[in-house]
Design a protein around this motif. Structure first.
Motif, PDB file in Angstrom:
ATOM      1  N   CYS A  90      32.665  49.267  53.099  1.00  7.18           N
ATOM      2  CA  CYS A  90      31.010  49.031  53.043  1.00  7.18           C
ATOM      3  C   CYS A  90      30.317  49.587  54.044  1.00  7.18           C
ATOM      4  CB  CYS A  90      30.613  47.609  52.573  1.00  7.18           C
ATOM      5  SG  CYS A  90      31.681  46.919  51.327  1.00  7.18           S
ATOM      6  N   ARG A  91      29.535  50.747  54.029  1.00  8.13           N
ATOM      7  CA  ARG A  91      28.737  51.194  55.071  1.00  8.13           C
ATOM      8  C   ARG A  91      27.488  50.657  55.052  1.00  8.13           C
ATOM      9  NH1 ARG A  91      32.222  54.808  52.591  1.00  8.13           N
ATOM     10  NH2 ARG A  91      33.559  56.006  54.083  1.00  8.13           N
ATOM     11  N   GLN A  92      26.803  50.120  53.838  1.00  8.31           N
ATOM     12  CA  GLN A  92      25.678  49.540  53.830  1.00  8.31           C
ATOM     13  C   GLN A  92      25.653  48.057  53.215  1.00  8.31           C
ATOM     14  OE1 GLN A  92      23.300  52.276  51.828  1.00  8.31           O
ATOM     15  NE2 GLN A  92      23.654  53.983  53.110  1.00  8.31           N
ATOM     16  N   GLU A  93      24.721  47.372  53.572  1.00  7.92           N
ATOM     17  CA  GLU A  93      24.730  45.935  52.829  1.00  7.92           C
ATOM     18  C   GLU A  93      24.717  46.046  51.179  1.00  7.92           C
ATOM     19  OE1 GLU A  93      22.291  42.064  52.719  1.00  7.92           O
ATOM     20  OE2 GLU A  93      21.864  43.235  54.450  1.00  7.92           O
ATOM     21  N   ALA A  94      24.003  47.193  50.625  1.00  8.90           N
ATOM     22  CA  ALA A  94      24.037  47.269  49.365  1.00  8.90           C
ATOM     23  C   ALA A  94      25.489  47.445  48.777  1.00  8.90           C
ATOM     24  CB  ALA A  94      23.157  48.661  48.889  1.00  8.90           C
ATOM     25  N   GLU A  95      26.385  48.027  49.493  1.00 10.79           N
ATOM     26  CA  GLU A  95      27.683  48.170  48.909  1.00 10.79           C
ATOM     27  C   GLU A  95      28.469  46.772  49.102  1.00 10.79           C
ATOM     28  OE1 GLU A  95      28.725  51.308  51.692  1.00 10.79           O
ATOM     29  OE2 GLU A  95      29.083  52.919  49.957  1.00 10.79           O
ATOM     30  N   THR A  96      28.157  45.997  50.101  1.00 12.08           N
ATOM     31  CA  THR A  96      28.817  44.503  50.170  1.00 12.08           C
ATOM     32  C   THR A  96      28.292  43.841  48.944  1.00 12.08           C
ATOM     33  OG1 THR A  96      28.738  45.030  52.560  1.00 12.08           O
ATOM     34  CG2 THR A  96      28.682  42.534  51.649  1.00 12.08           C
ATOM     35  N   ALA A  97      26.906  43.938  48.723  1.00  8.92           N
ATOM     36  CA  ALA A  97      26.531  43.354  47.646  1.00  8.92           C
ATOM     37  C   ALA A  97      27.034  43.518  46.349  1.00  8.92           C
ATOM     38  CB  ALA A  97      24.763  43.402  47.564  1.00  8.92           C
ATOM     39  N   SER A  98      27.420  45.000  46.168  1.00  9.53           N
ATOM     40  CA  SER A  98      27.918  45.273  45.023  1.00  9.53           C
ATOM     41  C   SER A  98      29.361  44.640  44.716  1.00  9.53           C
ATOM     42  CB  SER A  98      28.000  46.790  45.117  1.00  9.53           C
ATOM     43  OG  SER A  98      28.753  47.339  43.855  1.00  9.53           O
ATOM     44  N   LEU A  99      30.461  44.368  45.968  1.00  8.41           N
ATOM     45  CA  LEU A  99      31.399  43.998  45.792  1.00  8.41           C
ATOM     46  C   LEU A  99      31.304  42.475  45.556  1.00  8.41           C
ATOM     47  CD1 LEU A  99      34.426  44.165  46.060  1.00  8.41           C
ATOM     48  CD2 LEU A  99      34.266  44.076  48.401  1.00  8.41           C
ATOM     49  N   ALA A 100      30.261  41.945  46.097  1.00 13.51           N
ATOM     50  CA  ALA A 100      30.043  40.532  45.827  1.00 13.51           C
ATOM     51  C   ALA A 100      29.742  40.225  44.470  1.00 13.51           C
ATOM     52  CB  ALA A 100      29.068  39.959  46.574  1.00 13.51           C
ATOM     53  N   LYS A 101      29.031  41.086  43.862  1.00 12.95           N
ATOM     54  CA  LYS A 101      28.641  41.076  42.376  1.00 12.95           C
ATOM     55  C   LYS A 101      29.735  41.353  41.659  1.00 12.95           C
ATOM     56  CE  LYS A 101      24.990  42.831  39.249  1.00 12.95           C
ATOM     57  NZ  LYS A 101      23.826  43.430  39.143  1.00 12.95           N
ATOM     58  N   ARG A 102      30.938  42.188  42.113  1.00 14.95           N
ATOM     59  CA  ARG A 102      31.921  42.357  41.163  1.00 14.95           C
ATOM     60  C   ARG A 102      32.633  41.158  41.130  1.00 14.95           C
ATOM     61  NH1 ARG A 102      33.712  47.564  43.839  1.00 14.95           N
ATOM     62  NH2 ARG A 102      35.506  46.624  43.250  1.00 14.95           N
ATOM     63  N   LEU A 103      32.823  40.518  42.379  1.00 15.56           N
ATOM     64  CA  LEU A 103      33.666  39.333  42.289  1.00 15.56           C
ATOM     65  C   LEU A 103      33.144  38.090  41.505  1.00 15.56           C
ATOM     66  CD1 LEU A 103      36.008  37.644  43.807  1.00 15.56           C
ATOM     67  CD2 LEU A 103      34.650  37.159  45.858  1.00 15.56           C
ATOM     68  N   ALA A 104      31.748  38.089  41.729  1.00 18.77           N
ATOM     69  CA  ALA A 104      31.059  37.078  40.933  1.00 18.77           C
ATOM     70  C   ALA A 104      31.259  37.139  39.348  1.00 18.77           C
ATOM     71  CB  ALA A 104      29.485  37.361  41.204  1.00 18.77           C
ATOM     72  N   ALA A 105      31.283  38.578  38.953  1.00 14.70           N
ATOM     73  CA  ALA A 105      31.511  38.706  37.378  1.00 14.70           C
ATOM     74  C   ALA A 105      33.088  38.207  37.008  1.00 14.70           C
ATOM     75  CB  ALA A 105      31.357  40.272  37.169  1.00 14.70           C
ATOM     76  N   SER A 106      33.762  38.538  37.951  1.00 12.00           N
ATOM     77  CA  SER A 106      35.299  38.082  37.725  1.00 12.00           C
ATOM     78  C   SER A 106      35.232  36.442  37.693  1.00 12.00           C
ATOM     79  CB  SER A 106      36.388  38.627  38.860  1.00 12.00           C
ATOM     80  OG  SER A 106      37.334  38.330  38.515  1.00 12.00           O
ATOM     81  N   ILE A 107      34.451  35.810  38.770  1.00 11.37           N
ATOM     82  CA  ILE A 107      34.587  34.297  38.803  1.00 11.37           C
ATOM     83  C   ILE A 107      33.884  33.850  37.671  1.00 11.37           C
ATOM     84  CG2 ILE A 107      33.625  32.445  39.945  1.00 11.37           C
ATOM     85  CD1 ILE A 107      33.981  34.058  42.712  1.00 11.37           C
ATOM     86  N   GLU A 108      32.746  34.448  37.061  1.00 10.04           N
ATOM     87  CA  GLU A 108      32.389  33.745  35.859  1.00 10.04           C
ATOM     88  C   GLU A 108      33.228  33.786  34.597  1.00 10.04           C
ATOM     89  OE1 GLU A 108      28.592  35.889  35.679  1.00 10.04           O
ATOM     90  OE2 GLU A 108      27.477  34.275  36.328  1.00 10.04           O
ATOM     91  N   ARG A 109      33.845  34.969  34.581  1.00  9.61           N
ATOM     92  CA  ARG A 109      34.758  35.108  33.486  1.00  9.61           C
ATOM     93  C   ARG A 109      36.025  34.118  33.364  1.00  9.61           C
ATOM     94  NH1 ARG A 109      37.593  40.889  32.571  1.00  9.61           N
ATOM     95  NH2 ARG A 109      35.867  41.356  31.862  1.00  9.61           N
ATOM     96  N   PHE A 110      36.479  34.164  34.632  1.00 13.08           N
ATOM     97  CA  PHE A 110      37.383  32.908  35.041  1.00 13.08           C
ATOM     98  C   PHE A 110      37.170  31.578  34.649  1.00 13.08           C
ATOM     99  CE2 PHE A 110      39.817  30.047  37.881  1.00 13.08           C
ATOM    100  CZ  PHE A 110      41.150  30.330  37.343  1.00 13.08           C
ATOM    101  N   ILE A 111      35.726  31.409  35.231  1.00 10.98           N
ATOM    102  CA  ILE A 111      35.351  29.799  35.100  1.00 10.98           C
ATOM    103  C   ILE A 111      35.046  29.917  33.476  1.00 10.98           C
ATOM    104  CG2 ILE A 111      33.601  28.424  35.243  1.00 10.98           C
ATOM    105  CD1 ILE A 111      33.727  29.226  38.282  1.00 10.98           C
TER     106      ILE A 111
END
Length: 180
Positions: free
Chosen positions: A19-40
């Motif tokens: 991740c070169r910018q915080e926006a890319e870090t945020a995007s990866l966290a958002k993808r993990l969040a979507a997966s967590i929501e699906r799992f939960i």
């Protein structure tokens, strides 16, 4: 992997992103969040643990903030450096769960988190997100997901590796891989 952990299974699910910018870090966290929501949503009442590992300034709290906000928390996500734990009530598919965000950096004794009464948070529906798990020297429950952050040369430049350490973790990480 921290000294606290041995894998519960031999999952092969992992993901690494620069991740070169915080926006890319945020995007990866958002993808993990979507997966967590699906799992939960599929595994009502489930609990799992995530370790956040990396040197000081690697972006652990930044990643945690983006993850918790991507799960729908609308308030301020603050660093639990002084409180050791900040709970965040979240909702998915009409049921509530809690993200407990720990920062063990200031701990002087490995059992301090247990003496503070935090062990009960590892049984409630949701997940525990633990920064500096190595400070607990083997006293924490097993992790399902390990997130390793390595700072780059620039301020927001980092490499983030997400590794499954259990079958539960594998289910979550595999969804991120598919959605990539």
């Amino acid at each position: 992997m921290t000294r606290n952990q041995t894998p519960q299974a031999s999952p092969k699910a992992s993901l690494k992103q620069h991740c070169r910018q915080e926006a890319e870090t945020a995007s990866l966290a958002k993808r993990l969040a979507a997966s967590i929501e699906r799992f939960i949503g599929q595994e009502r009442g489930v609990h799992f643990n995530i370790s956040l590992e990396g040197d000081l300034g690697a972006g652990k709290t930044t990643f945690a903030r983006h993850l918790i906000q991507s799960l729908g928390y609308e308030g301020k996500v603050k660093s639990p450096t002084y409180t050791l734990c900040e709970p965040y009530l979240l909702h998915s598919n009409q049921h509530a769960y809690t993200a407990h965000h720990f920062d063990l950096y200031r701990m002087r004794d490995p059992l301090e988190w247990q003496e503070a009464g935090f062990v009960e948070h590892f049984d409630v529906p949701g997940f525990c997100l633990i920064e500096w798990p190595e400070k607990a020297e083997g006293t924490l429950p097993a992790f399902d997901i390990q997130i390793q952050l390595t700072a780059g040369a620039e301020e927001n430049d980092r490499t983030i590796a997400i590794n499954a350490l259990s079958e539960q973790g594998k289910k979550i990480v595999e969804v991120i891989q598919v959605d990539s």
